[in-house]
Design a protein around this motif. Structure first.
Motif, PDB file in Angstrom:
ATOM      1  N   UNK A 276     -10.129  40.082  55.116  1.00 45.62           N
ATOM      2  CA  UNK A 276     -11.578  40.839  53.441  1.00 45.62           C
ATOM      3  C   UNK A 276     -10.753  39.972  52.448  1.00 45.62           C
ATOM      4  N   UNK A 277      -9.103  40.285  52.803  1.00 38.05           N
ATOM      5  CA  UNK A 277      -8.288  40.311  50.345  1.00 38.05           C
ATOM      6  C   UNK A 277      -9.086  38.381  50.871  1.00 38.05           C
ATOM      7  N   UNK A 278      -8.923  37.459  51.353  1.00 36.02           N
ATOM      8  CA  UNK A 278      -9.024  36.253  51.248  1.00 36.02           C
ATOM      9  C   UNK A 278     -10.474  35.790  50.898  1.00 36.02           C
ATOM     10  N   UNK A 279     -11.364  36.409  51.703  1.00 37.43           N
ATOM     11  CA  UNK A 279     -12.692  36.368  51.346  1.00 37.43           C
ATOM     12  C   UNK A 279     -12.800  36.321  49.683  1.00 37.43           C
ATOM     13  N   UNK A 280     -12.162  38.058  49.034  1.00 35.44           N
ATOM     14  CA  UNK A 280     -12.752  38.222  48.093  1.00 35.44           C
ATOM     15  C   UNK A 280     -11.806  36.804  46.765  1.00 35.44           C
ATOM     16  N   UNK A 281     -10.909  37.310  47.643  1.00 32.53           N
ATOM     17  CA  UNK A 281      -9.661  36.125  46.484  1.00 32.53           C
ATOM     18  C   UNK A 281     -10.828  34.424  46.518  1.00 32.53           C
ATOM     19  N   UNK A 282     -11.349  34.426  48.009  1.00 33.50           N
ATOM     20  CA  UNK A 282     -11.912  32.895  47.524  1.00 33.50           C
ATOM     21  C   UNK A 282     -13.129  33.225  46.678  1.00 33.50           C
ATOM     22  N   UNK A 283     -13.811  33.627  46.467  1.00 31.82           N
ATOM     23  CA  UNK A 283     -14.732  34.001  45.940  1.00 31.82           C
ATOM     24  C   UNK A 283     -13.763  33.875  43.727  1.00 31.82           C
ATOM     25  N   UNK A 284     -13.824  35.107  43.800  1.00 28.16           N
ATOM     26  CA  UNK A 284     -12.329  34.743  42.638  1.00 28.16           C
ATOM     27  C   UNK A 284     -11.767  33.233  42.286  1.00 28.16           C
TER      28      UNK A 284
ATOM     29  N   UNK B 119     -16.906  41.916  40.302  1.00 32.58           N
ATOM     30  CA  UNK B 119     -16.243  41.821  41.585  1.00 32.58           C
ATOM     31  C   UNK B 119     -14.825  42.644  41.270  1.00 32.58           C
ATOM     32  N   UNK B 120     -14.358  42.156  40.244  1.00 30.98           N
ATOM     33  CA  UNK B 120     -13.279  42.729  39.133  1.00 30.98           C
ATOM     34  C   UNK B 120     -13.247  44.424  39.222  1.00 30.98           C
ATOM     35  N   UNK B 121     -14.234  45.704  39.398  1.00 25.48           N
ATOM     36  CA  UNK B 121     -14.292  46.723  39.435  1.00 25.48           C
ATOM     37  C   UNK B 121     -14.232  47.100  40.795  1.00 25.48           C
ATOM     38  N   UNK B 122     -15.033  46.172  42.000  1.00 20.24           N
ATOM     39  CA  UNK B 122     -14.966  46.810  43.079  1.00 20.24           C
ATOM     40  C   UNK B 122     -13.508  46.652  43.257  1.00 20.24           C
ATOM     41  N   UNK B 123     -12.777  45.883  43.525  1.00 21.31           N
ATOM     42  CA  UNK B 123     -11.471  45.338  44.196  1.00 21.31           C
ATOM     43  C   UNK B 123     -10.759  46.415  43.139  1.00 21.31           C
ATOM     44  N   UNK B 124     -10.650  46.350  42.551  1.00 18.64           N
ATOM     45  CA  UNK B 124      -9.573  47.234  41.162  1.00 18.64           C
ATOM     46  C   UNK B 124      -9.987  48.644  42.008  1.00 18.64           C
TER      47      UNK B 124
ATOM     48  N   UNK C 180     -26.088  36.875  46.275  1.00 25.54           N
ATOM     49  CA  UNK C 180     -24.747  36.685  46.532  1.00 25.54           C
ATOM     50  C   UNK C 180     -23.495  38.237  46.774  1.00 25.54           C
ATOM     51  N   UNK C 181     -24.260  39.310  46.200  1.00 24.75           N
ATOM     52  CA  UNK C 181     -23.737  40.638  46.676  1.00 24.75           C
ATOM     53  C   UNK C 181     -23.930  40.723  48.149  1.00 24.75           C
ATOM     54  N   UNK C 182     -25.342  40.292  48.636  1.00 26.32           N
ATOM     55  CA  UNK C 182     -25.634  40.781  49.810  1.00 26.32           C
ATOM     56  C   UNK C 182     -25.699  40.149  50.927  1.00 26.32           C
ATOM     57  N   UNK C 183     -24.566  39.125  50.920  1.00 26.44           N
ATOM     58  CA  UNK C 183     -24.616  37.974  52.215  1.00 26.44           C
ATOM     59  C   UNK C 183     -22.550  38.463  51.818  1.00 26.44           C
ATOM     60  N   UNK C 184     -22.646  38.796  51.102  1.00 28.01           N
ATOM     61  CA  UNK C 184     -20.919  39.184  51.300  1.00 28.01           C
ATOM     62  C   UNK C 184     -20.615  40.019  51.571  1.00 28.01           C
ATOM     63  N   UNK C 185     -21.316  41.056  51.239  1.00 29.59           N
ATOM     64  CA  UNK C 185     -21.135  42.293  52.269  1.00 29.59           C
ATOM     65  C   UNK C 185     -22.213  42.008  53.654  1.00 29.59           C
ATOM     66  N   UNK C 186     -23.067  40.842  54.014  1.00 27.28           N
ATOM     67  CA  UNK C 186     -22.879  41.152  55.291  1.00 27.28           C
ATOM     68  C   UNK C 186     -22.063  41.001  56.340  1.00 27.28           C
ATOM     69  N   UNK C 187     -21.179  39.999  55.486  1.00 27.44           N
ATOM     70  CA  UNK C 187     -19.881  39.756  55.852  1.00 27.44           C
ATOM     71  C   UNK C 187     -18.812  40.937  56.578  1.00 27.44           C
TER      72      UNK C 187
END
Ligand SMILES: [Fe+2]
Ligand SMILES: [Fe+2]
Length: 307
Positions: free
Chosen positions: A55-63, A172-177, A239-246
Motif C-alpha cells: 500500500x505504501x509503495x503504491x502511494x509513493x510511486x504515484x507521488x 494525496x499528501x493530506x490523506x497520507x499525512x 485517478x482517485x477511483x482507480x487508486x481506491x479500487x486497488x
C-alpha cells in the motif's frame, strides 16, 4: 538594447504576491531532503506486512512520478512569464522549480533507503493517472513554447496548479499525512510531507494568483478556466477511483489479517479534494471585474499559503 528593470526606477516590487512568495520560499523552502532522518522509518518498514508495504509503495510511486513530472514540465511556464518581463514572478518561479526537484529527490531517497525498492513501479499507475501525467500535463505545458497566449497560460495553470497540485498532490499528501500521523509510524516521511505541504501551498497560491490575474486582465479567460476544468475533472476523479479500487482490496486484506496500519477513507479524501478545489474556484470567480492592481496585492491567506 534591453532595459534591465532593476537598474531603472522600477527596481523590484516587493509588495506583489509573487515577490512575497519568493521571500517566503527563501525562508521555508530551504529544507534539505538529505537531512531527513529515516532511521525509525526503516525500522517501521521492516515491521510491516507485505500488504502494508504494498500500500505504501503504491502511494509513493504515484507521488514519485508526479513530482518528477511537475519538475520536468514547469519550464515552459517560467519562460512564458519571463518573456513578458515579469521579473518578480520569474524570481518566485525559480524557487518553485527547485522545490519540485527536492520533492522528486526526497521520495527517491525514501524508495532507495527505506523501501530499498529497485523494481520498475510504472505498472502501479492506472489509465487516468497516465492520461494526466503522460498526456494532459506535458501537452498543456509544452504548448506554451510556441503559444504563450493568456488562454494557453490559463489552460496550463489549471492543469498544473489547480488539478495536478490542487486536487491530486494536495489531497494525496493530506490523506497520507493523516494516516501516518494517526499511528505514529514513519516520522521521517511524515516530516518530509509536512514540508511538501507548505511548499505546495505556495505553488498553488501562485497558480491561483496567476489565474486571477489572467481573468482580471481578460474576462473571457474565466470560460477558458471552466472549460479546462470540465475536461480534466473526469481524469482527476478517475485517478482517485482507480487508486481506491486497488487500495480497498488491500485494506480489506489488512483488516482481515487483524493488522493495524491506517485507515484511508475514500469519501473523506474526495470531500477534502472538492472543498479545497471549490474554495480556489471561488477566489478565481471573484477575480472577475477586479483590477489587476488588486490581484497583485492579494493576501497570502486569500490564496491559501501556509506559514
Ligand atoms: Fe511538489
Ligand atoms: Fe508543486
Amino acid at each position: 538594447m534591453r532595459t534591465m528593470q532593476t537598474v531603472t526606477e522600477k527596481g523590484l516590487d516587493h509588495s506583489i504576491l509573487p515577490m512575497r512568495l519568493y521571500h517566503k520560499a527563501k525562508k521555508l523552502g530551504i529544507w534539505d531532503p538529505r537531512d531527513i532522518d529515516f532511521t525509525k522509518d526503516a525500522e517501521d518498514w521492516a515491521g510491516f506486512s507485505d500488504i502494508q508495504r504494498a500500500i505504501l509503495l503504491r502511494l509513493c510511486s504515484l507521488f514519485q512520478a508526479g513530482e518528477e513530472a511537475v519538475t520536468r514540465d514547469l519550464l515552459p511556464l517560467i519562460r512564458a512569464i519571463s518573456l513578458e518581463g515579469r521579473l518578480e514572478e520569474e524570481m518566485y518561479l525559480a524557487t518553485f522549480l527547485w522545490e519540485e526537484a527536492k520533492h522528486t529527490e526526497v521520495f527517491r531517497r525514501f524508495l532507495d533507503e527505506v523501501a530499498c525498492e529497485k523494481n520498475d513501479l510504472t505498472a502501479m499507475h492506472g489509465p487516468n493517472y497516465r492520461a494526466i501525467f503522460d498526456t494532459q500535463l506535458p501537452a498543456s505545458m509544452e504548448r506554451l513554447i510556441h503559444d504563450p497566449s493568456p488562454a494557453a497560460q490559463a489552460e496550463a495553470s489549471v492543469t498544473y496548479n489547480m488539478v495536478v497540485e490542487g486536487v491530486l498532490a494536495e489531497t494525496g499528501y493530506y490523506a497520507f499525512y493523516n494516516m501516518l500521523q494517526a499511528n505514529g509510524k514513519m516520522p521521517g516521511l511524515l516530516r518530509a510531507i509536512g514540508y511538501l505541504k507548505k511548499d505546495e501551498s505556495r505553488h498553488i497560491g501562485y497558480g491561483t494568483y496567476l489565474l486571477s490575474r489572467l481573468i482580471s486582465e481578460q474576462d473571457e479567460i474565466w470560460q477558458v478556466v471552466q472549460r479546462r476544468i470540465q475536461q480534466l475533472m473526469p481524469y482527476a476523479v478517475g485517478v482517485v477511483s482507480e487508486l481506491f479500487e486497488v487500495l480497498n482490496q488491500q485494506l480489506d486484506a489488512v483488516a482481515a489479517a487483524g493488522e493495524e496500519l491506517f485507515e484511508l477513507d475514500q469519501q473523506d479524501f474526495m470531500n477534502y479534494a472538492m472543498k479545497q478545489f471549490q474554495s480556489r474556484m471561488n477566489v478565481l470567480e471573484r477575480a472577475r471585474g477586479k483590477s489587476v492592481d488588486e490581484i497583485y496585492h492579494v493576501s497570502e491567506a486569500t490564496v491559501g499559503v501556509l506559514d
